[in-house]
Scaffold this motif. Sequence first.
Motif, mmCIF file in Angstrom:
data_model
loop_
_atom_site.group_PDB
_atom_site.id
_atom_site.type_symbol
_atom_site.label_atom_id
_atom_site.label_comp_id
_atom_site.label_asym_id
_atom_site.label_seq_id
_atom_site.Cartn_x
_atom_site.Cartn_y
_atom_site.Cartn_z
ATOM 1 N N THR A 478 33.644 52.024 52.114
ATOM 2 C CA THR A 478 33.949 51.915 50.680
ATOM 3 C C THR A 478 35.259 52.611 50.312
ATOM 4 O OG1 THR A 478 32.635 53.895 50.229
ATOM 5 C CG2 THR A 478 31.513 51.766 50.089
ATOM 6 N N ASP A 479 35.899 53.271 51.262
ATOM 7 C CA ASP A 479 37.150 53.976 51.000
ATOM 8 C C ASP A 479 38.301 52.967 50.987
ATOM 9 O OD1 ASP A 479 39.317 55.623 50.799
ATOM 10 O OD2 ASP A 479 38.833 56.875 52.534
ATOM 11 N N VAL A 480 38.728 52.601 49.789
ATOM 12 C CA VAL A 480 39.740 51.541 49.661
ATOM 13 C C VAL A 480 41.113 52.016 50.134
ATOM 14 C CG1 VAL A 480 38.529 50.437 47.755
ATOM 15 C CG2 VAL A 480 40.209 52.210 47.269
ATOM 16 N N ARG A 481 41.288 53.332 50.348
ATOM 17 C CA ARG A 481 42.585 53.831 50.820
ATOM 18 C C ARG A 481 42.768 53.618 52.314
ATOM 19 N NH1 ARG A 481 41.644 59.806 48.929
ATOM 20 N NH2 ARG A 481 39.724 59.239 50.035
ATOM 21 N N ALA A 482 41.664 53.429 53.036
ATOM 22 C CA ALA A 482 41.729 53.293 54.491
ATOM 23 C C ALA A 482 42.121 51.873 54.876
ATOM 24 C CB ALA A 482 40.383 53.660 55.116
ATOM 25 N N ALA A 483 42.850 51.756 55.974
ATOM 26 C CA ALA A 483 43.210 50.440 56.506
ATOM 27 C C ALA A 483 41.959 49.766 57.065
ATOM 28 C CB ALA A 483 44.273 50.584 57.588
ATOM 29 N N HIS A 484 41.789 48.491 56.738
ATOM 30 C CA HIS A 484 40.583 47.780 57.157
ATOM 31 C C HIS A 484 40.849 47.018 58.450
ATOM 32 C CE1 HIS A 484 37.227 44.929 57.149
ATOM 33 N NE2 HIS A 484 36.622 45.771 56.340
ATOM 34 N N LEU A 632 35.198 45.942 47.665
ATOM 35 C CA LEU A 632 35.417 46.933 48.718
ATOM 36 C C LEU A 632 36.904 47.160 49.005
ATOM 37 C CD1 LEU A 632 32.663 45.918 51.296
ATOM 38 C CD2 LEU A 632 32.625 47.840 49.718
ATOM 39 N N GLY A 633 37.765 46.387 48.366
ATOM 40 C CA GLY A 633 39.196 46.543 48.617
ATOM 41 C C GLY A 633 39.620 46.013 49.969
ATOM 42 N N ILE A 634 38.858 45.068 50.522
ATOM 43 C CA ILE A 634 39.226 44.467 51.806
ATOM 44 C C ILE A 634 40.233 43.354 51.535
ATOM 45 C CG2 ILE A 634 38.388 43.218 53.826
ATOM 46 C CD1 ILE A 634 35.680 44.539 53.390
ATOM 47 N N PRO A 635 41.447 43.467 52.029
ATOM 48 C CA PRO A 635 42.452 42.444 51.719
ATOM 49 C C PRO A 635 42.146 41.129 52.420
ATOM 50 C CG PRO A 635 43.328 44.005 53.302
ATOM 51 C CD PRO A 635 41.982 44.529 52.906
ATOM 52 N N LEU A 636 42.151 40.060 51.664
ATOM 53 C CA LEU A 636 42.005 38.730 52.251
ATOM 54 C C LEU A 636 43.399 38.117 52.388
ATOM 55 C CD1 LEU A 636 38.921 37.347 50.296
ATOM 56 C CD2 LEU A 636 38.997 38.265 52.608
ATOM 57 N N PRO A 637 43.736 37.609 53.547
ATOM 58 C CA PRO A 637 45.100 37.076 53.732
ATOM 59 C C PRO A 637 45.358 35.873 52.839
ATOM 60 C CG PRO A 637 43.687 36.506 55.600
ATOM 61 C CD PRO A 637 42.903 37.463 54.757
ATOM 62 N N ASP A 638 46.545 35.845 52.283
ATOM 63 C CA ASP A 638 46.971 34.684 51.504
ATOM 64 C C ASP A 638 47.543 33.629 52.448
ATOM 65 O OD1 ASP A 638 46.324 35.895 49.056
ATOM 66 O OD2 ASP A 638 48.234 36.981 49.045
ATOM 67 N N ALA A 639 47.765 32.457 51.898
ATOM 68 C CA ALA A 639 48.400 31.401 52.685
ATOM 69 C C ALA A 639 49.767 31.878 53.165
ATOM 70 C CB ALA A 639 48.536 30.134 51.854
ATOM 71 N N HIS A 640 50.097 31.523 54.393
ATOM 72 C CA HIS A 640 51.370 31.966 54.976
ATOM 73 C C HIS A 640 52.529 31.231 54.302
ATOM 74 C CE1 HIS A 640 54.441 32.938 57.903
ATOM 75 N NE2 HIS A 640 53.600 33.778 58.503
ATOM 76 N N PRO A 641 53.503 31.960 53.724
ATOM 77 C CA PRO A 641 54.595 31.288 52.998
ATOM 78 C C PRO A 641 55.358 30.282 53.847
ATOM 79 C CG PRO A 641 54.605 33.658 52.569
ATOM 80 C CD PRO A 641 53.619 33.426 53.673
ATOM 81 N N LEU A 642 55.615 30.599 55.098
ATOM 82 C CA LEU A 642 56.363 29.672 55.952
ATOM 83 C C LEU A 642 55.571 28.406 56.193
ATOM 84 C CD1 LEU A 642 58.805 29.013 57.676
ATOM 85 C CD2 LEU A 642 57.762 30.283 59.557
ATOM 86 N N MET A 643 54.250 28.542 56.395
ATOM 87 C CA MET A 643 53.423 27.363 56.630
ATOM 88 C C MET A 643 53.327 26.496 55.369
ATOM 89 S SD MET A 643 52.597 27.617 59.819
ATOM 90 C CE MET A 643 54.253 28.273 59.986
#
Length: 747
Positions: A478-484, A632-643
């Motif tokens: 639950t620590d949103v400061r930590a890298a997931h 939980l602050g888990i980053p979901l990847p966005d669509a890749h700009p180049l793709m």
Amino acid sequence: MTSRVLYQYPTGLPYPVATNPDPNNVTSSRGPGSLGHALREAARALNRGERVAIRGADDSSYVTLAETINHFAAGYRQLSELPNATKHGPWVGRALFGQYTFSETVGFWLETAVDPTTNLLSSFLSVDGFEFTPAEYLDLRDRLLRSLRKFERLPTVSKALEDLNSGIFRHHDLTESRDFVTRTVLAYLERGSKLQVAYRAAVNHYAHRAYFNARAEQTVASQEITRMEAELTRIEPLSFRKRRAPLNELLQRLNTLRSVHHHAPISKLTKPVIPYFANLLVEARTDILSTPSALKIMLREAAISLSPATVGGGAEDRNRLAGLSRDLDDYVRDLDEAGAYQLPLGQAQAATTPRQLYLLENILDRLRNTKRHFPEFTNFYNRRQFWYTQPVRLRRLMAALIDLPPDTWRPAFSTWYFDRCLERYLPPVSIPIVKPGAVGRLSSYEVEPSDTHDLVIDLAPDPEVKLPPGTLALASFTDVRAAHFAVADLPDPTLFFTQSFHCATAPDWRLVTTDVAIERLGFASSDRAVPTDFGAFASTVAGELYIYLPDEFCAEDQEILLQYWPEIFAGRTRIRVYNRWTDARVTEALLRDGVTAEFLAAILIRAAEAAGNPIYDAVELAAVGRELSQRLGIPLPDAHPLMQQIASLLAARLPGFRFGVHEPWRDTFLPLLATSTEYGKKIVLLPDGYLPGGADAGAELIRQEALRTAGFLLVNVDAYAIWGDPDSALEQLGEQLSELARGSLEN
């Protein structure tokens, strides 16, 4: 400080969900891949000759972890060079533009650079002060466009005032600025005009005197020619021997006359001598005795070189011209020091008097032009005031864009900005492997890691204590400061509860509603087993999970659910959720802020409901997962700009393909999926050969092998090649896709 007992942990390959430029700078990590990441970082540190220790582990866990670290270290030493998908492989996963990688930044660049008419800003514009971050780009872009539009709406003025000193407008108000400029311009106009009169009088006086001196010289020359003609007539009857001496004397006199008037001497006479000599005298009279207009042309050419060193007439004339030259130097110096103009008005010192007069008249023209536009001074002052309120970086760009059509401002800036950002590419530096030492053990915070160890894995960090340098802590999920950190190549739907996971088929999760009161949080490995606390359940073999959600959470149950949430589901292929919660209570728990035990219980109920529906709805389950990840602050990847850019460009070139951007698949997203409508082949295009996330080369190979096993073909998209020549790179990429679809090219 308490020691931590390690229960079930996923054993898949770890990778950071969000790209991190330097994993060694991660001070705390969380998620199902956090322990695997920590152990691998410790192994790499050992191979670099660093001192590694584990803090906060019980006896059994310490032994297990130390053995695992040494095992990983031995494996890394055997791999002299991991294969990479592209020649830029070791660098591609590192952030270049904020959190965006090189290939993602190429995508931002390609969005506007695909049109060559947007390349309007010079690549030599200074980038001093630029940070090249997403926040800076958005701020500069918006401020640039707003400032340019506002600047355009200000009243237009002549550029005649552009060369005034910028300090006047930056440090003085309108009245002070106007008074200073007016006073300075008028004063130096008056002084310069007087100096101009003196210069013209001196130059014209010299021209007048030089003309009459030249006419006098012509008269003397004409008389001499007349005398030589008479002498030639006198000696014509004489014999050849008697004519020789007089003719030689006449030739000497003629050469003297020619040299005075800058003509070449005659070496000998041609026979017949008398007619030839007579013709020479006629030519001399024609050349030397010019007409008045021809004489003035000759004198004008001579006047160009007029200076104190070349003037005739004695010391008085030399002193007069030298005094004018000193007065001009003083005038230019005083005008420049007055500070009315931004740049010095005096050019390189002129050596001749006419050049000095030309320089003076140019200065006077600029002063008169400034005076002529005094009525526009107020509007010009307002424009300058607005200009100098902008940051220096912004002014550089505004100066280059202001004269271009407004519809080109934004694409021109974006192309230039990302081009300069990509130019910062630097290859990584390899680190040699050395003989590793032993894994140490720490049990308290009394010893700083920097004193005894280079890297410390902290299994039970104290949230109240700031992590010392060199610490890699396993934080709460639950620590949103930590890298997931996620795990790869582990097709386990229960990862849905700790990281992004797309369930193509319904997982074996069911919601069981009971009428029996549930007082405490309980766990069991079968429906016939008696529910126990988590400590007793965690030691059971992974497989089935029967979880009993209490009617009301006590403090102890809340702590268990929050602390051990990732371990609860690790390896559990069959889940049954027993509860007596009403739909209203589930909705209320989901709407509460933060991450609480009630919220996690509600997520578990909704996920079991979605999976257990008669008609499985993967979209509904994915929506529940997104809510959990967002909370939980888990980053979901966005669509890749180049793709995104490549998809539209390839679709126009390859009508026989369907392109899908950011397609979900298990624990990741496929950056670009190309499906051949004729052959049915599915081809995954990978930017710089990597899937989303910051996996190292070894983990990335395993992830891609899983794709190949599932029947996908893989194609590397070299972002560096696209940046260098988009048209050629896309043409080759299209040919490669066509050949793969036909099966004529091996993958």
